[in-house]
Design an enzyme around this catalytic site. Structure first.
Site, PDB file in Angstrom:
ATOM      1  CG  MET A 134      39.905  32.325  45.418  1.00  0.00           C
ATOM      2  SD  MET A 134      39.881  33.251  43.330  1.00  0.00           S
ATOM      3  CE  MET A 134      39.224  34.691  43.523  1.00  0.00           C
ATOM      4  CG  ASP A 172      40.590  37.839  46.699  1.00  0.00           C
ATOM      5  OD1 ASP A 172      40.339  39.426  46.138  1.00  0.00           O
ATOM      6  OD2 ASP A 172      39.792  38.176  47.929  1.00  0.00           O
ATOM      7  CG  MET A 185      36.403  33.893  48.651  1.00  0.00           C
ATOM      8  SD  MET A 185      37.030  34.667  47.040  1.00  0.00           S
ATOM      9  CE  MET A 185      38.668  34.942  47.429  1.00  0.00           C
ATOM     10  CG  HIS A 202      41.144  42.180  50.127  1.00  0.00           C
ATOM     11  ND1 HIS A 202      40.462  41.966  50.856  1.00  0.00           N
ATOM     12  CD2 HIS A 202      40.688  40.796  48.982  1.00  0.00           C
ATOM     13  CE1 HIS A 202      39.043  41.027  50.453  1.00  0.00           C
ATOM     14  NE2 HIS A 202      39.317  40.115  49.688  1.00  0.00           N
ATOM     15  CB  SER A 212      42.036  42.326  45.653  1.00  0.00           C
ATOM     16  OG  SER A 212      42.186  41.316  45.231  1.00  0.00           O
ATOM     17  N   GLY A 237      38.887  37.965  39.767  1.00  0.00           N
ATOM     18  CA  GLY A 237      39.285  39.317  39.471  1.00  0.00           C
ATOM     19  C   GLY A 237      38.584  40.339  37.974  1.00  0.00           C
ATOM     20  N   GLY A 240      34.349  44.163  41.455  1.00  0.00           N
ATOM     21  CA  GLY A 240      33.912  44.987  40.389  1.00  0.00           C
ATOM     22  C   GLY A 240      33.644  46.442  40.623  1.00  0.00           C
ATOM     23  CG  ASP A 251      36.408  41.151  46.941  1.00  0.00           C
ATOM     24  OD1 ASP A 251      36.566  40.581  48.729  1.00  0.00           O
ATOM     25  OD2 ASP A 251      36.976  41.649  45.973  1.00  0.00           O
ATOM     26  CG  MET A 255      31.415  38.392  48.400  1.00  0.00           C
ATOM     27  SD  MET A 255      32.771  38.095  48.267  1.00  0.00           S
ATOM     28  CE  MET A 255      33.848  38.255  46.318  1.00  0.00           C
TER      29      MET A 255
END
Ligand code: DX5
Ligand code: ZN
Length: 219
Positions: free
Chosen positions: A36, A34, A67, A32, A7, A143, A176, A174, A136
Site C-alpha cells: 500500500m 499487500d 494497491m 499474499h 495475507s 485488514g 473479510g 480478498d 476485492m
C-alpha cells in the site's frame, strides 16, 4: 482445487518468517503480500524488501498485490526481490495491456484487481491476457474489515465471464474472508482466497486456521 493465500499484512512482523512457515505447514498455497502506498489506499504497508526477506524462507509462490497509484513504478523492484506474481488495480491502470505484457515477459504471473464499487464487466476485455482476476470484497487499505455481502453476486458475474473468456484464469477474493464468509465466496465461484486476520489472528494458530479455511473452501 481452492487455494489459500495468507495475507502477511495481518502477521506479527517480528515473527514473519516463522509465521509464514506455519501457514505452509497448514497447506497454504501462496503468500499474499499487500503493498500500500498511502495514496491509492489510505495506508502505508510494505516494500520489495519484505519480499526479498521472505524469499529464502519459503518455497511458496509470493504474489504481490499492488494497491498503489503507479504500479509500473514498483514492478521491477518486486520482481528483482523474488515475486512470483504481480496484481495491480484496473482503477489506476485502465489500459493495463502494456504492464501485463511486461510482467508476463519476465515469466511471472499477472493479475488484475478491482474494488467493490467497480463494474466487474470492465475486466472482461483483459481476461484472456491474465492469470488471475481479484474481486476485492472490502475497500482496500486495512485488514480486519467485514466482508461486503454484495460481493457474492459480483463474484458470480466474474465467474461467468471467466468461464466464457478464459476458464484457466483464477478468481481471487480478498478482504473479510474467514470461516463464516469463505463458503459463500466459494459457492459464488471464487477459487483463491486471501485471508489475513482469519489466519494470523486466529486463536488456533496459523497452521490450523489455514487448514480449516482450506476445508471450508471445499479443499
Ligand atoms: C486490503 C488488503 C486486506 C487484507 C486482508 O485491505 O488486501 O484485504 O489483506 O485482510 P483480512 O483478511 O484481515 O480482511
Ligand atoms: Zn490483497
Amino acid at each position: 482445487m481452492p487455494a489459500i493465500a495468507p495475507s502477511i499484512l495481518a502477521a506479527d512482523f517480528s515473527r514473519l518468517g516463522e509465521l509464514v512457515k506455519l501457514t505452509e505447514a497448514g497447506g497454504a498455497d501462496r503468500v499474499h503480500v499487500d503493498v500500500m502506498d498511502g495514496h491509492f489506499v489510505p495506508n502505508l504497508s510494505m516494500g520489495a524488501v519484505v519480499v526479498k526477506g521472505l524469499r529464502p524462507v519459503t518455497k511458496l509462490p509470493l504474489e504481490v498485490h499492488l494497491m498503489v497509484e503507479d504500479p509500473a513504478k514498483f514492478v521491477e523492484g518486486f520482481l528483482k526481490a523474488g515475486a512470483d506474481g504481480i496484481i495491480f488495480h484496473l482503477e489506476v491502470q485502465p489500459d493495463p495491456i502494456e504492464l501485463i505484457r511486461h510482467v508476463r515477459g519476465h515469466g511471472k504471473k499477472v493479475g488484475l484487481a478491482f474494488n467493490p464499487d467497480y463494474d466487474p464487466s470492465r475486466i472482461e476485455p483483459f481476461l484472456a491476457d491474465i492469470d488471475l482476476a481479484l474481486c476485492m470484497t472490502v475497500f482496500p487499505g486495512f485488514g480486519g474489515q467485514a466482508y461486503i455481502p454484495e460481493s457474492n453476486s459480483r463474484i458470480r458475474q466474474l465467474r461467468a465471464a471467466i468461464e466464457k473468456l478464459n476458464p484457466k484464469c483464477e478468481l481471487e477474493v480478498d478482504g473479510g474472508i474467514d470461516r463464516k464468509t469463505i463458503g459463500d465466496a466459494a459457492k459464488a465461484g471464487a477459487n483463491v482466497f486471501v485471508a489475513g486476520t482469519a489466519i494470523f489472528g486466529d486463536p488456533t494458530g496459523p497452521t490450523d486456521a489455514t487448514r480449516a479455511l482450506h476445508k471450508l473452501a471445499g479443499g
